[in-house]
Motif scaffolding. Structure first.
Motif, PDB file in Angstrom:
ATOM      1  N   LEU A   1       0.818  -1.206   0.000  1.00 14.36           N
ATOM      2  CA  LEU A   1       0.000   0.000   0.000  1.00 14.36           C
ATOM      3  C   LEU A   1       0.857   1.264   0.000  1.00 14.36           C
ATOM      4  N   PHE A   2       1.986   1.202   0.703  1.00 13.46           N
ATOM      5  CA  PHE A   2       2.843   2.380   0.830  1.00 13.46           C
ATOM      6  C   PHE A   2       4.077   2.309  -0.059  1.00 13.46           C
ATOM      7  N   ASP A   3       4.221   1.210  -0.819  1.00 15.23           N
ATOM      8  CA  ASP A   3       5.362   1.038  -1.725  1.00 15.23           C
ATOM      9  C   ASP A   3       6.693   1.180  -0.969  1.00 15.23           C
ATOM     10  N   VAL A   4       6.778   0.479   0.160  1.00 17.11           N
ATOM     11  CA  VAL A   4       7.982   0.513   1.003  1.00 17.11           C
ATOM     12  C   VAL A   4       8.543  -0.899   1.118  1.00 17.11           C
ATOM     13  N   THR A   5       9.830  -1.054   0.847  1.00 12.47           N
ATOM     14  CA  THR A   5      10.512  -2.339   0.958  1.00 12.47           C
ATOM     15  C   THR A   5      11.654  -2.203   1.958  1.00 12.47           C
ATOM     16  N   ARG A   6      11.713  -3.171   2.883  1.00 10.38           N
ATOM     17  CA  ARG A   6      12.759  -3.131   3.910  1.00 10.38           C
ATOM     18  C   ARG A   6      13.372  -4.524   4.071  1.00 10.38           C
ATOM     19  N   SER A   7      14.572  -4.544   4.651  1.00  8.07           N
ATOM     20  CA  SER A   7      15.265  -5.792   4.963  1.00  8.07           C
ATOM     21  C   SER A   7      15.779  -5.689   6.393  1.00  8.07           C
ATOM     22  N   ASN A   8      15.915  -6.858   7.043  1.00  9.92           N
ATOM     23  CA  ASN A   8      16.477  -6.810   8.402  1.00  9.92           C
ATOM     24  C   ASN A   8      17.958  -6.438   8.396  1.00  9.92           C
ATOM     25  N   LEU A   9      18.565  -6.408   7.215  1.00  4.92           N
ATOM     26  CA  LEU A   9      19.930  -5.869   7.089  1.00  4.92           C
ATOM     27  C   LEU A   9      19.805  -4.361   6.873  1.00  4.92           C
ATOM     28  N   VAL A  10      19.430  -3.670   7.947  1.00  4.49           N
ATOM     29  CA  VAL A  10      19.127  -2.240   7.870  1.00  4.49           C
ATOM     30  C   VAL A  10      20.412  -1.422   7.776  1.00  4.49           C
ATOM     31  N   GLU A  11      20.239  -0.112   7.770  1.00  9.36           N
ATOM     32  CA  GLU A  11      21.376   0.796   7.677  1.00  9.36           C
ATOM     33  C   GLU A  11      22.381   0.494   8.795  1.00  9.36           C
TER      34      GLU A  11
END
Length: 387
Positions: free
Chosen positions: A197-207
């Motif tokens: 819905l928000f077009d957001v992709t994340r990974s647990n390998l964050v910044e």
């Protein structure tokens, strides 16, 4: 005809160009005033505290599409009656594809050099095989590891079966567990999520989680809460189990990866939170399902020797790891905001309704308030006036 047109014109003019408002009466009564303000404060507190602050009624929500990849590392060592053996990832992880649900072997019972043939079965302790010449049949309670031939072997006092021989004897589970070294195995979790819905992709390998950091980090809820590498012994400890106990008979542990994100903030603040839950496995601890304690299964390694098919049967006791991803993202949206405000304004009317009921039906001067609130007209007087 002219008079009728004039009347119609007046009605139309009144409909479009006049505005009617409700009659309001200002009542100076302390009790009613206090009740009204308390109700309004309660409604205001509900709207601000519950609807907007707690329930985030001004935001729309979405759940994520998730993918999980895992990798175990570590080497196990056993010494059974002088026979030393090394166990690597290909030997102790089932299945080997890196799924979100897998088993790490911590103990086992090995039955080697099995061949297809006829051999004695083991009857339960409470039931013994009948002596010859009587035959064993399906009424004999036994472990039944093969097809019963109907014969009873005098030498062993057990029934004969057609099976992989010698049959497995799992009456005694190795204690201490054979693969106690599994406590130092490490688990690497790679998790990617997308909020469509928000077009957001994340990974647990964050910044900040780069190759250099991963090469030296080890998960700890306080010191390294974002490290994706976890020691198996720590996972068991965080879940509330004792490693020696669960390693002996097996069990199950759930690793919950929680993505609760407020996307009104910068996306970099959307990070995973790991929690560990002991599902079942230890008879003397948090597990209450005593009918079937632990976790185990069997698998066989088949091979040919001198033209004969043989196998090694392994009964595996292990820790089942289930990685569960839970997600909820929120972001400001004008539509739910206006809906929440509109419903809140409507609820304010409750104060007016309650106060009117008190004024008109409870207070001693209720007749006086009724006359002030309502204006009555007499139809007969109205007709006389028109004449």
């Amino acid at each position: 005809m002219t008079e009728m047109k004039s009347q119609i014109s007046n009605v139309v003019s009144d409909f479009f160009f006049e505005y009617e408002t409700q009659r309001q009466v200002l009542v100076r009564n302390r009790r009613v005033g206090v009740v009204c303000r308390l109700i309004q404060l309660g409604v205001l507190g509900y709207i601000i505290g519950w609807v907007f602050i707690y329930e985030k009624g001004y935001q729309s929500t979405d759940t994520a599409v998730s993918s999980v990849y895992t990798k175990m590392k570590g080497v196990g060592y056993t010494n059974r009656s002088g026979l030393e053996q090394i166990w690597d990832v290909a030997d102790y992880v089932f299945p080997s594809q890196g799924d979100a649900s897998f088993v790490v072997m911590t103990n086992f019972i090995l039955t080697e050099n099995q061949t297809m043939g006829k051999c004695p079965e083991v009857c339960e302790e409470s039931v013994s095989c009948p002596p010859p010449p009587l035959l064993c049949d399906a009424s004999i309670k036994s472990q039944i590891q093969g097809h019963m031939t109907g014969l009873c072997l005098k030498q062993t006092g057990t029934c004969e079966v057609l099976a992989w021989c010698p049959v497995e004897n799992d009456a005694t589970i190795p204690d201490p567990p054979l693969l106690m070294s599994a406590e130092n195995y490490t688990l690497f979790i790679k998790n990617s999520i997308t909020f469509p819905l928000f077009d957001v992709t994340r990974s647990n390998l964050v910044e900040g989680i780069d190759g250099k950091y991963i090469s030296k980090c080890l998960y700890h809820p306080d010191n390294d809460p974002l490290c994706p590498i976890m020691r198996l012994g720590d996972i068991v400890k965080f879940s509330g189990f004792n490693f020696t106990t669960i390693a002996k008979v097996g069990g199950a542990i759930g690793i919950l990866v929680d993505w609760t994100c407020n996307l009104d903030r910068a996306v970099r603040h959307c990070k995973p939170f790991y929690t560990f839950h002991g599902l079942y496995g230890n008879p003397g601890e948090t597990d209450r399902a005593r009918a079937s304690v632990g976790y185990n299964f069997r698998y066989a390694k088949h091979y040919m020797e001198e033209g004969q098919a043989k196998r090694t049967l392994i009964k595996v006791f292990g820790i089942r790891i289930d990685i569960i991803v839970q997600s909820l993202a929120r972001k400001f949206d004008i539509i739910p905001t206006l809906t929440a405000i509109g419903s809140g304004v409507g609820i304010f009317g409750v104060a007016t309704i309650v106060c009117d009921l008190v004024l008109l039906y409870v207070l001693p001067k209720r007749e006086f308030y009724k006359n002030m609130k309502y204006k009555y007209t007499d139809t007969h007087q109205q007709v006389s006036f028109e004449k």
